[in-house]
Design a protein around this motif. Structure first.
Motif, PDB file in Angstrom:
ATOM      1  N   GLY A 159      10.101  -9.094  -7.468  1.00 44.23           N
ATOM      2  CA  GLY A 159      11.256  -8.365  -8.861  1.00 44.23           C
ATOM      3  C   GLY A 159      12.682  -7.676  -8.232  1.00 44.23           C
ATOM      4  O   GLY A 159      12.173  -6.733  -7.321  1.00 44.23           O
ATOM      5  N   LEU A 160      13.936  -7.717  -8.361  1.00 44.89           N
ATOM      6  CA  LEU A 160      14.605  -7.342  -7.979  1.00 44.89           C
ATOM      7  C   LEU A 160      14.386  -5.387  -8.307  1.00 44.89           C
ATOM      8  O   LEU A 160      15.634  -4.856  -7.717  1.00 44.89           O
ATOM      9  N   ALA A 161      14.233  -5.585  -8.971  1.00 41.57           N
ATOM     10  CA  ALA A 161      13.449  -3.735  -9.701  1.00 41.57           C
ATOM     11  C   ALA A 161      12.463  -3.256  -8.655  1.00 41.57           C
ATOM     12  O   ALA A 161      12.072  -2.330  -9.055  1.00 41.57           O
ATOM     13  N   LEU A 162      11.632  -4.489  -7.860  1.00 39.80           N
ATOM     14  CA  LEU A 162      10.690  -3.659  -7.338  1.00 39.80           C
ATOM     15  C   LEU A 162      10.955  -2.274  -6.799  1.00 39.80           C
ATOM     16  O   LEU A 162      12.180  -1.874  -6.033  1.00 39.80           O
ATOM     17  N   THR A 163       9.973  -1.622  -6.414  1.00 41.17           N
ATOM     18  CA  THR A 163      10.224  -0.499  -5.731  1.00 41.17           C
ATOM     19  C   THR A 163       9.569  -0.213  -3.900  1.00 41.17           C
ATOM     20  O   THR A 163       8.547  -0.905  -4.384  1.00 41.17           O
ATOM     21  N   GLU A 164      10.018   0.800  -3.265  1.00 39.84           N
ATOM     22  CA  GLU A 164       9.371   0.724  -2.401  1.00 39.84           C
ATOM     23  C   GLU A 164       8.400   1.079  -2.486  1.00 39.84           C
ATOM     24  O   GLU A 164       6.975   1.074  -1.659  1.00 39.84           O
ATOM     25  N   ALA A 165       8.344   2.077  -2.954  1.00 36.13           N
ATOM     26  CA  ALA A 165       6.331   2.733  -3.396  1.00 36.13           C
ATOM     27  C   ALA A 165       5.475   1.795  -4.123  1.00 36.13           C
ATOM     28  O   ALA A 165       4.573   1.386  -4.133  1.00 36.13           O
ATOM     29  N   GLN A 166       6.024   0.918  -4.982  1.00 40.35           N
ATOM     30  CA  GLN A 166       5.150  -0.303  -5.864  1.00 40.35           C
ATOM     31  C   GLN A 166       5.462  -1.502  -4.221  1.00 40.35           C
ATOM     32  O   GLN A 166       4.280  -2.462  -4.259  1.00 40.35           O
ATOM     33  N   GLN A 167       6.022  -1.543  -3.622  1.00 39.29           N
ATOM     34  CA  GLN A 167       5.734  -2.747  -2.402  1.00 39.29           C
ATOM     35  C   GLN A 167       5.207  -2.136  -1.295  1.00 39.29           C
ATOM     36  O   GLN A 167       4.648  -2.865  -1.105  1.00 39.29           O
ATOM     37  N   ASP A 168       4.969  -0.684  -0.859  1.00 45.75           N
ATOM     38  CA  ASP A 168       3.483  -0.179  -0.233  1.00 45.75           C
ATOM     39  C   ASP A 168       2.753  -0.253  -1.090  1.00 45.75           C
ATOM     40  O   ASP A 168       1.733  -1.060  -0.464  1.00 45.75           O
ATOM     41  N   HIS A 169       2.337  -0.467  -2.065  1.00 46.94           N
ATOM     42  CA  HIS A 169       0.750  -0.621  -3.144  1.00 46.94           C
ATOM     43  C   HIS A 169       0.813  -2.169  -2.956  1.00 46.94           C
ATOM     44  O   HIS A 169      -0.831  -2.664  -2.678  1.00 46.94           O
ATOM     45  N   VAL A 170       1.339  -3.410  -2.746  1.00 47.08           N
ATOM     46  CA  VAL A 170       1.215  -4.266  -3.162  1.00 47.08           C
ATOM     47  C   VAL A 170       0.722  -4.302  -1.331  1.00 47.08           C
ATOM     48  O   VAL A 170      -0.582  -5.451  -1.112  1.00 47.08           O
ATOM     49  N   VAL A 171       1.469  -3.857  -0.446  1.00 44.47           N
ATOM     50  CA  VAL A 171       1.061  -3.861   0.578  1.00 44.47           C
ATOM     51  C   VAL A 171      -0.018  -3.797   1.050  1.00 44.47           C
ATOM     52  O   VAL A 171      -1.688  -4.135   1.394  1.00 44.47           O
ATOM     53  N   ALA A 172      -0.776  -2.641   0.912  1.00 45.74           N
ATOM     54  CA  ALA A 172      -1.837  -2.076   0.465  1.00 45.74           C
ATOM     55  C   ALA A 172      -3.109  -2.786   0.075  1.00 45.74           C
ATOM     56  O   ALA A 172      -4.848  -3.139   1.157  1.00 45.74           O
ATOM     57  N   ALA A 173      -2.800  -3.359  -0.740  1.00 41.27           N
ATOM     58  CA  ALA A 173      -4.045  -4.177  -1.516  1.00 41.27           C
ATOM     59  C   ALA A 173      -3.875  -5.284  -1.266  1.00 41.27           C
ATOM     60  O   ALA A 173      -5.249  -6.044  -0.390  1.00 41.27           O
ATOM     61  N   VAL A 174      -2.744  -6.246   0.298  1.00 43.04           N
ATOM     62  CA  VAL A 174      -3.431  -7.055   0.119  1.00 43.04           C
ATOM     63  C   VAL A 174      -4.236  -7.272   1.866  1.00 43.04           C
ATOM     64  O   VAL A 174      -4.819  -8.063   2.085  1.00 43.04           O
ATOM     65  N   ARG A 175      -3.733  -5.906   2.508  1.00 41.23           N
ATOM     66  CA  ARG A 175      -4.141  -5.062   3.693  1.00 41.23           C
ATOM     67  C   ARG A 175      -5.837  -5.181   2.503  1.00 41.23           C
ATOM     68  O   ARG A 175      -6.763  -5.786   4.216  1.00 41.23           O
ATOM     69  N   ASN A 176      -6.467  -4.567   1.660  1.00 38.19           N
ATOM     70  CA  ASN A 176      -7.440  -4.391   1.889  1.00 38.19           C
ATOM     71  C   ASN A 176      -8.367  -5.536   1.610  1.00 38.19           C
ATOM     72  O   ASN A 176      -9.252  -5.665   2.169  1.00 38.19           O
ATOM     73  N   MET A 177      -7.662  -6.297   0.725  1.00 37.83           N
ATOM     74  CA  MET A 177      -8.197  -8.328   0.773  1.00 37.83           C
ATOM     75  C   MET A 177      -8.580  -8.924   1.749  1.00 37.83           C
ATOM     76  O   MET A 177      -9.863  -9.329   2.019  1.00 37.83           O
ATOM     77  N   MET A 178      -7.621  -9.039   2.432  1.00 31.76           N
ATOM     78  CA  MET A 178      -7.608  -9.403   3.617  1.00 31.76           C
ATOM     79  C   MET A 178      -8.819  -8.537   4.456  1.00 31.76           C
ATOM     80  O   MET A 178      -9.411  -9.579   5.721  1.00 31.76           O
ATOM     81  N   GLY A 179      -8.937  -7.786   4.969  1.00 34.59           N
ATOM     82  CA  GLY A 179      -9.489  -7.431   5.813  1.00 34.59           C
ATOM     83  C   GLY A 179     -10.857  -7.385   4.962  1.00 34.59           C
ATOM     84  O   GLY A 179     -12.002  -6.982   5.827  1.00 34.59           O
ATOM     85  N   GLU A 180     -11.638  -7.322   3.739  1.00 38.71           N
ATOM     86  CA  GLU A 180     -13.151  -7.957   3.129  1.00 38.71           C
ATOM     87  C   GLU A 180     -13.083  -8.929   3.626  1.00 38.71           C
ATOM     88  O   GLU A 180     -14.255  -9.370   4.118  1.00 38.71           O
ATOM     89  N   TYR A 181     -12.379  -9.765   4.619  1.00 41.62           N
ATOM     90  CA  TYR A 181     -13.073 -12.163   4.917  1.00 41.62           C
ATOM     91  C   TYR A 181     -12.304 -11.649   6.203  1.00 41.62           C
ATOM     92  O   TYR A 181     -13.087 -12.677   6.561  1.00 41.62           O
ATOM     93  N   LEU A 182     -12.137 -10.678   6.887  1.00 40.73           N
ATOM     94  CA  LEU A 182     -11.463 -10.957   8.447  1.00 40.73           C
ATOM     95  C   LEU A 182     -12.046 -10.341   9.060  1.00 40.73           C
ATOM     96  O   LEU A 182     -11.328  -8.534   8.678  1.00 40.73           O
TER      97      LEU A 182
END
Length: 372
Positions: free
Chosen positions: A349-372
């Motif tokens: 969304g247009l209102a997404l902040t950098e801090a929120q985006q960093d949280h999203v990226v960390a969550a994705v990286r953690n998830m992918m790290g569990e399976y690869l």
């Protein structure tokens, strides 16, 4: 929970809404609907714009305005929102489906000609996930076979194809102003075209087919699909910030690309193709086939980490409502099937902040790290 979308309402929305309230014009009358229509028509480069209640209404009116019926077939991508299919089915016409292109996530235009029959009347080009359909081959086929082109630009406000605005190419085009679009009216949509007679018919159909000379005498059935002045007031204010919204979306998309490009097992949204640069309406990702989880499992994992994600469209040929009608028996479209099972998009969304985006990226990286 970081929402998948949060709109920006930082322009003249409040001012224009107050004007509606103070004037008493809150229905489809008043000045804002016409002002919004004129602004969109000029921006896209169209002669006519007809504001309607939502994007699905725009598709319904479009099918009726083109007089599609039981003897007709319309080619659409199987990977799309059901509104595209339902408008054609409700008109009584038959759907002919085309698979997606694995590189652009849009309809595979190389497969359109094989779907054309003597009953084909139109082809619908649906721009999805930030890149447009490759329109030149579609327009060439339409000219060759005498087909109408319906351009669904619901996700493509501000997107260009070879430097020209999407929504300006088809015989008729449809936009949506749902809350996750670059311009939002909450709900809302618009039909754009250059043909005077087609525009007049669309205007009549959205307004119950009232006759100008005798309001409550009807020659055919239409809908009350009018856009309210309140919606248009918000839309006009949003339109005034469209360039900033497009720039913001591209900034978010590029930042996701930079932060996620090295994650193994994650296919990212295409940055560009030969005819367009991604506008990043949303930031889509696809899971590698080697991963033991699909999109639904991934979204559940991300939700536990405080991140909302939304699935890609489910293919039309696998929709239960159409299967019950005996449609698409035995048909298979492997690219779209994979997208439906392994694709989803992140908070964009247009209102997404950098801090929120960093949280999203960390969550994705953690998830992918569990399976690869």
């Amino acid at each position: 929970m970081i929402p998948v979308n949060e709109p920006l309402l930082e322009g003249n929305e409040r001012t224009y809404l107050n004007e509606c309230i103070e004037s008493g014009w809150i229905s489809s009358d008043g000045v804002f609907v016409e002002r919004f229509e004129r602004a969109m028509a000029a921006y896209v480069g169209r002669k006519h714009a007809i504001a309607v209640a939502n994007g699905s209404a725009a598709l319904d009116v479009t099918a009726a305005a083109l007089n599609l019926g039981p003897d007709d077939e319309v080619i659409i991508p199987t990977h799309t929102i059901i509104s595209c299919a339902s408008a054609i089915v409700r008109a009584g016409a038959r759907l002919r489906l085309v698979d997606s292109n694995a590189d652009t996530w849009n309809m595979d235009v190389a497969k359109i000609e094989a779907a054309i029959t003597e009953r084909t009347r139109a082809v619908m080009a649906v721009h999805t996930f930030g890149l447009p359909v490759d329109l030149k081959p579609v327009l060439d086929l339409a000219k060759k076979y005498g087909l109408a082109v319906i351009e669904d630009a619901a996700q493509a406000i501000g997107l260009t194809y070879e430097g020209k605005q999407c929504g300006s190419f088809g015989d008729i085009s449809c936009f949506s102003f749902y809350a996750n679009k670059h311009i939002t009216t909450g709900e809302g949509g618009m039909i754009l075209c250059d043909d005077d007679a087609l525009a007049a018919r669309a205007r009549s159909l959205r307004n119950l087919c009232f006759k100008p000379e005798r309001r409550f005498v009807h020659e055919e059935l239409g809908w009350n699909y009018r856009m309210s002045s309140l919606q248009a007031a918000v839309g006009l204010a949003q339109f005034e910030n469209l360039d900033e919204h497009v720039a913001r979306k591209r900034e978010l998309g590029r930042r996701y690309e930079a932060l996620l490009h090295d994650v193994r097992g994650l296919e990212l949204a295409p940055v560009a193709c030969s005819y367009a640069e991604n506008i990043y309406w949303v930031f889509g990702v696809m899971l590698d086939d080697r991963l033991p989880i699909g999109a639904d499992e991934a979204r559940a994992i991300l939700a536990d980490a405080g991140v909302s994600a939304r699935p890609f469209f489910w293919p039309m040929h696998e929709q239960p409502v159409f299967r019950k009608q005996g449609l698409f028996d035995g048909e298979s479209y492997p690219v779209a099937e994979r997208m439906g099972r392994r694709g989803f998009y992140l908070p964009s969304g247009l209102a997404l902040t950098e801090a929120q985006q960093d949280h999203v990226v960390a969550a994705v990286r953690n998830m992918m790290g569990e399976y690869l």
